[in-house]
Design an enzyme around this catalytic site. Structure first.
Site, PDB file in Angstrom:
ATOM      1  CB  VAL A  93     -10.942   5.670  -2.229  1.00  0.00           C
ATOM      2  CG1 VAL A  93     -11.896   6.699  -2.474  1.00  0.00           C
ATOM      3  CG2 VAL A  93      -9.577   6.098  -3.456  1.00  0.00           C
ATOM      4  CB  CYS A  94     -13.874   2.600   0.645  1.00  0.00           C
ATOM      5  SG  CYS A  94     -15.119   2.170   2.087  1.00  0.00           S
ATOM      6  CB  VAL A 120     -17.114  14.599 -14.336  1.00  0.00           C
ATOM      7  CG1 VAL A 120     -17.888  16.140 -14.114  1.00  0.00           C
ATOM      8  CG2 VAL A 120     -15.799  14.634 -14.237  1.00  0.00           C
ATOM      9  NE  ARG A 133     -13.042   7.158  -7.045  1.00  0.00           N
ATOM     10  CZ  ARG A 133     -12.537   7.998  -6.464  1.00  0.00           C
ATOM     11  NH1 ARG A 133     -13.004   8.952  -5.894  1.00  0.00           N
ATOM     12  NH2 ARG A 133     -11.293   7.379  -6.059  1.00  0.00           N
ATOM     13  N   GLY A 142     -21.665  17.824 -12.087  1.00  0.00           N
ATOM     14  CA  GLY A 142     -21.767  16.406 -12.205  1.00  0.00           C
ATOM     15  C   GLY A 142     -22.773  16.172 -11.312  1.00  0.00           C
ATOM     16  CG  HIS A 195     -47.760  -2.359  12.038  1.00  0.00           C
ATOM     17  ND1 HIS A 195     -47.673  -1.398  10.712  1.00  0.00           N
ATOM     18  CD2 HIS A 195     -48.572  -1.750  12.844  1.00  0.00           C
ATOM     19  CE1 HIS A 195     -48.754  -0.478  11.077  1.00  0.00           C
ATOM     20  NE2 HIS A 195     -48.978  -0.446  12.350  1.00  0.00           N
ATOM     21  CD  GLU A 235     -25.298  14.944 -15.128  1.00  0.00           C
ATOM     22  OE1 GLU A 235     -24.688  14.804 -14.302  1.00  0.00           O
ATOM     23  OE2 GLU A 235     -25.139  14.369 -16.458  1.00  0.00           O
ATOM     24  CD  GLU A 248      -2.774   1.721   0.301  1.00  0.00           C
ATOM     25  OE1 GLU A 248      -3.535   0.692  -0.234  1.00  0.00           O
ATOM     26  OE2 GLU A 248      -2.589   2.820  -0.215  1.00  0.00           O
TER      27      GLU A 248
END
Ligand code: NAI
Length: 465
Positions: A39-40, A267, A269, A177, A442, A200, A32
């Site tokens: 990114v996440c 816009v 990745r 975007g 419910h 957009e 890494e």
């Protein structure tokens, strides 16, 4: 020392693959260049959701008065908010580092490159390290696309990364975007008090989702008085007074200028498949950088695999993780391992939330199904009323002849959680009748799924069919 597998990239595709490989007894390293979690965890899903829930709290506080509770005007301490968000990120990424270590995965810090199908070279702080391995798993992810005239500068022109760590709240934000990131983050800023405007390129928001969802989101933005320019293209910008002026082609050649303080450019990745040495080894990488893989997520070169955003759409963390598990199983010798989901859920944390799985109504028709649909609005749900969130609906798409569920699309409160039921139903090959006949507790929001299924057969109880 040789490894069974070296995974390049420790995002949700790579780290999941590495942990599973270790669980299956394979000697594994993960390379890494940035921070574990990709990114996440660092600049995507997790920090954005932290900001989204904070912004939602602000909104709820404003509306509490309807319930008879006076809280006063909420005040946002931005520094503290960002600090809280960063703490969540640190906790999660630290946790992943710990899991890798305790599972016996070696974490190699540095930029990895495929030197040959059995050799990964890593540029580490101490120099180049060469790692021999039986398998290489490419999980290098994606990066935000930059459009001409709007190079990210972190000051005036933001990508999602800058939008997740603002130094101050801009008064006015123009968003290029109207996709997932633009709407999710745009609506966070709006809730925190920023005026937003959306530009957009296409003639609809959220392209790729069921068209009813795009329309409903359009209506919702209109109600919020958010200006949306469809079929529009941002051409450039210049400094102007305190802020900047953005030139936009708003359709039919008409050019308008809008004042704002920052632009969020979202816009799409682009995959990180180039410059890794893959093509030199014979791996197929298309001109955009997507790595070609088969159902097992194997490339054409034996021993080289690819998972996550770099293999194609949808660029979603959970899709990458699922691919990672598939590859780990394949490397460990499971001859049947294949990435073959019936549906990959998509969840958008807008206001209201959007969630979707399976075929859209348009896709189902294109594939030749005689399509039946059912819908149930949250305004007819007692639970939604008690939450003060009655906007939206659940829509069920099915094959009329067999009654088999093909897709389920929702907009409204907590639908990002509700979609799990639709995903399971799709994977299990259930019919709409199965959904309709399943007893739902419910009062819950999930009843809307059951009622939408009932509506498809013309017999929902709580609306006129
Ligand atoms: P996107 O593909 O969702 O939306 C990009 C939008 O920009 C599209 O509507 C496109 O038509 C428009 N566009 C493209 N060029 C343009 C131009 N020059 N001017 C104006 N509009 C233009 O991409 P986005 O929002 O950047 O997100 C990237 C990816 O990140 C998503 O595809 C998704 O896979 C992932 N993501 C997922 C999230 C989730 O699942 N909740 C949240 C955030 C990102």
């Amino acid at each position: 020392m040789s490894f069974d597998a070296v995974v390049i990239g420790a995002g949700p595709a790579g780290y999941v693959c590495a942990i599973r490989l270790a669980q299956l007894g394979r000697k594994t390293a993960v390379v890494e260049a940035g921070r574990v979690g990709g990114v996440c965890l660092n600049v995507g899903c997790i920090p954005s959701k932290a900001l989204i829930s904070a912004a939602r709290l602000v909104d709820r506080a404003k509306h509490a008065e309807t319930m008879g509770i006076r809280l006063g005007e909420p005040e946002v301490d931005l520094g503290k908010l960002i600090g809280w968000k960063d703490k969540i990120v640190a906790q999660l990424t630290g946790g992943i580092g710990h899991l890798l270590e305790k599972n016996g995965v070696e974490l190699v810090a540095g930029r990895g490159r495929v030197a040959s199908p059995n050799l990964v070279e890593v540029e580490t702080a101490q120099g180049v390290r060469r790692i021999e391995t039986q398998n290489i798993v490419v999980a290098t992810g994606s990066r935000p696309i930059e459009i001409e005239g709007f190079a990210f500068d972190g000051e005036r022109i933001w990508s999602s990364t800058e939008a997740l760590s603002p130094k101050s709240l801009p008064k006015r934000m123009l968003i290029i975007g109207g996709g997932v990131i633009g709407l999710e983050l745009g609506l966070v800023y709006r809730r925190l008090g920023t005026e937003i405007r959306i530009v957009e390129f296409l003639d609809r928001l959220l392209p790729g989702l069921d068209a009813d969802l795009s329309k409903e989101m359009g209506r919702s933005l209109k109600k919020k008085k958010v200006p949306v320019h469809l079929g529009a293209r941002a051409r450039g910008w210049k400094e102007s007074g305190e802020g900047i002026e953005v030139e936009v082609e708003t359709g039919n050649g008409k050019i308008e200028s809008f004042d704002c303080d920052v632009v969020l450019s979202s816009v799409g990745r682009a995959p990180n498949g180039k410059g890794l040495g893959l093509e030199e080894c014979g791996v197929e990488v298309d001109e955009r950088g997507f790595v070609a893989v088969d159902r097992r997520r194997a490339t054409k070169v034996p021993g080289i695999w690819a998972i996550g955003d770099v293999t194609g759409q949808p660029m979603l963390a959970h899709k990458g993780s699922a691919e990672g598990l598939t590859v780990a199983a394949a490397i460990a010798g499971d001859a049947g391992a294949a990435f073959d989901p019936v549906g990959i859920p998509g969840v958008v944390f807008t206001d209201p939330e959007i969630a979707t799985v399976g075929l859209t109504e348009e896709e189902a028709k294109e594939r030749g199904f005689e399509v039946a649909t059912g819908k149930f609005p949250f305004r007819a749900s007692g639970r939604a009323m008690s939450l003060l969130e009655t906007e939206g609906w659940v829509k069920v798409v099915a094959d009329k002849e067999s009654d088999r569920l093909l897709g389920i699309h929702m907009i409204g409160p907590e639908v990002t959680e509700l979609v799990a039921e639709g995903t399971l139903a799709l994977e299990a090959g259930l019919t709409v009748e199965d959904l309709a006949m399943t007893i739902h507790a419910h009062p819950t929001l999930a009843e809307a799924v059951m009622e939408a299924a009932e509506n498809l057969h013309g017999r929902a109880i709580h609306i006129l069919n």
